[in-house]
Motif scaffolding. Structure first.
Motif, short mmCIF file in Angstrom:
data_model
loop_
_atom_site.label_atom_id
_atom_site.label_comp_id
_atom_site.label_asym_id
_atom_site.label_seq_id
_atom_site.Cartn_x
_atom_site.Cartn_y
_atom_site.Cartn_z
N ASN A 212 -6.59 -4.64 4.62
CA ASN A 212 -6.79 -5.60 5.72
C ASN A 212 -6.81 -7.03 5.19
O ASN A 212 -6.19 -7.93 5.76
CB ASN A 212 -8.12 -5.33 6.44
CG ASN A 212 -7.97 -4.32 7.57
OD1 ASN A 212 -6.98 -3.63 7.65
ND2 ASN A 212 -8.98 -4.24 8.43
N LEU A 213 -7.54 -7.23 4.09
CA LEU A 213 -7.67 -8.59 3.54
C LEU A 213 -6.31 -9.11 3.07
O LEU A 213 -5.98 -10.28 3.27
CB LEU A 213 -8.70 -8.62 2.41
CG LEU A 213 -10.15 -8.43 2.87
CD1 LEU A 213 -11.07 -8.20 1.67
CD2 LEU A 213 -10.65 -9.63 3.70
N GLN A 218 -9.58 -9.30 9.38
CA GLN A 218 -10.99 -9.13 9.06
C GLN A 218 -11.29 -7.67 8.74
O GLN A 218 -10.50 -6.77 9.04
CB GLN A 218 -11.84 -9.55 10.26
CG GLN A 218 -11.90 -11.06 10.46
CD GLN A 218 -12.84 -11.40 11.59
OE1 GLN A 218 -12.66 -10.91 12.71
NE2 GLN A 218 -13.81 -12.24 11.33
N ILE A 272 -14.69 -8.56 -1.00
CA ILE A 272 -14.26 -9.87 -0.52
C ILE A 272 -14.17 -10.88 -1.67
O ILE A 272 -13.22 -11.64 -1.79
CB ILE A 272 -15.22 -10.35 0.60
CG1 ILE A 272 -14.88 -9.60 1.88
CG2 ILE A 272 -15.16 -11.86 0.81
CD1 ILE A 272 -15.75 -9.95 3.05
N LYS A 277 -11.70 -14.03 -1.06
CA LYS A 277 -11.84 -14.41 0.35
C LYS A 277 -13.29 -14.80 0.65
O LYS A 277 -14.18 -14.65 -0.18
CB LYS A 277 -11.44 -13.24 1.26
CG LYS A 277 -10.07 -12.68 0.98
CD LYS A 277 -8.97 -13.53 1.58
CE LYS A 277 -7.62 -12.89 1.30
NZ LYS A 277 -6.49 -13.65 1.76
N MET A 281 -14.60 -13.27 6.72
CA MET A 281 -13.65 -12.17 6.95
C MET A 281 -14.36 -10.89 7.39
O MET A 281 -13.72 -9.88 7.65
CB MET A 281 -12.81 -11.91 5.70
CG MET A 281 -11.85 -13.04 5.34
SD MET A 281 -10.79 -13.50 6.73
CE MET A 281 -9.57 -12.21 6.69
#
Ligand SMILES: NC(=O)c1ccc[n+]([C@@H]2O[C@H](COP(=O)([O-])OP(=O)(O)OC[C@H]3O[C@@H](n4cnc5c(N)ncnc54)[C@H](O)[C@@H]3O)[C@@H](O)[C@H]2O)c1
Length: 352
Positions: A212-213, A218, A272, A277, A281
């Motif tokens: 997803n990242l 998110q 993350i 990120k 997120m």
């Protein structure tokens, strides 16, 4: 403890070898037990992916058979040919079990009964019945509270599943113990904590969050994120299975875990951070129904009797390596997310 239960040139039937742990196991076993040959029986459900094993599919020690563990006609001829059965095949995703219990009961409970009956038939026909190895889960023990960190699951902890997936695995697990007691089958059972590593279907938290990242989306975090899981690298699990198969006694049960408890929030923050990120997120979503609070495995018996130690699960390095695997293999997970991986069977096996 018995002496080595299976030969160095054993023929091993693996069920569910196209899934996450099964495919890692097939690769691990061919590398670490060069005398073994492996038959992989898998029905290629949504989580079964032949592309997990493209690197070894031409190995003469490896054979793939498309078939269903619920069908005796598929299972019996293979069970007759082997010295050990390592039974991974199952429906494995808790969220799916909440949406539809049916496949969990037929594959996990009935499928295990068919596998056990096939072994039993070999025995009652006077043949040498294979060892039956059941790959179980710590989730059968239920849930531990957060405020008593000293509590851990031992092999004596009562089986108290609280969800459909864990109840179906508990049903299978108890059948294995019943077939050992009632029919004298040589069974082994492991109950392992959460695994991480390459080739995990991207509906499970680590590959879902990483991919997803990468795609700029998110990551959905259940509830307050404080649920605790005990994370073990899949290769440490594979090593434990081989060790218990070779050194465990008939009827033995071992917990497998890495003493590596993390909250989902901690795991999410680390992923993350590794992906460079920000915490923006994270999308907090409504909690999973009946979400077990904490699992914690006490692996003392496995360490003491079998001499197993996890060597590949050190945190955070092992997680970083796994995250990097997904970052480095976009072709693999993009084909899974798009559904294209399902065409591989036709391409590779049509006309064979
Ligand atoms: N993933 C974990 O963290 C974990 C931890 C402990 C135990 N386990 C157990 O390990 C086993 C493997 O888990 P996984 O995460 O690799 O699951 P997975 O969903 O990735 O793989 C399951 C495999 O079984 C196959 N399968 C399902 N139903 C079948 C049927 N009826 N006939 C033939 N094949 C069938 C699927 O096609 C797939 O290849 C399961 O028994 C699971 O309960 C998993």
């Amino acid at each position: 403890m018995t002496s080595k239960a299976i030969r160095d040139d054993a023929k091993v039937l693996v069920t569910g070898g196209c899934g996450f742990i099964g495919s890692n196991f097939v690769r691990f076993a061919l590398e670490n037990r060069p005398g073994w040959s492996i038959i992989n029986l898998d029905c290629l459900s949504y989580s079964g992916n032949l592309e997990n094993l493209t690197d070894i599919e031409d190995d003469p020690r490896y054979e793939f058979v498309k078939g269903d563990i619920r069908n005796m006609e598929d299972v019996e001829p293979l069970v007759k040919r082997c010295d050990a059965v390592i039974h991974f095949a199952a429906e494995s995703h808790v969220d799916r079990s909440i949406l539809d219990a049916g496949p969990f009961i037929t594959s996990n409970v009935q499928g295990t009964q068919v596998m056990l009956d096939a072994v039993r038939r070999v025995k009652s026909d006077g043949g040498k019945a294979p060892v039956f190895f059941f790959v179980g889960t710590d989730e059968v023990y239920g849930s531990l509270p957060l405020d008593q960190p000293e509590l851990m699951f031992t092999e004596e902890t009562p089986i108290q599943p609280r969800g459909v997936y864990s109840a179906s695995k508990a049903g299978a697990d108890l059948l294995v113990q019943a077939y050992h007691e009632t029919f004298g089958l040589d069974t082994r059972t492991t109950r392992c904590s959460n695994n991480f590593g390459p080739y995990q279907f991207p509906e499970k938290v680590i590959p879902l969050f990483v991919t997803n990242l990468i795609e700029g989306q998110q990551v959905p975090l259940y509830g307050d994120g404080l649920n605790v899981r005990d994370w073990l690298h899949v290769d440490d699990h594979c090593e434990a299975i081989i060790a218990v198969l070779e050194k465990g006694a008939a009827g033995s049960i071992y917990n497998v875990g890495g003493n590596n408890e993390r909250t989902n929030l901690e795991l999410t923050h680390l992923i993350i951070e590794l992906m460079g990120k920000g915490k923006d997120m994270i999308r907090h979503v409504e909690d999973r129904l009946g979400h077990d609070r904490r699992y914690a495995i006490d692996p003392t018996r496995l360490k003491g009797e079998i001499g197993w130690q996890p060597t590949r699960s050190a945190w955070p390095e092992a997680l970083e390596e796994t995250v990097k695997w997904y970052v480095d293999h976009p072709d693999w997970w993009k084909r899974v997310k798009s559904g294209a991986y399902r065409e591989y069977y036709e391409k590779q096996y049509a006309g064979r």
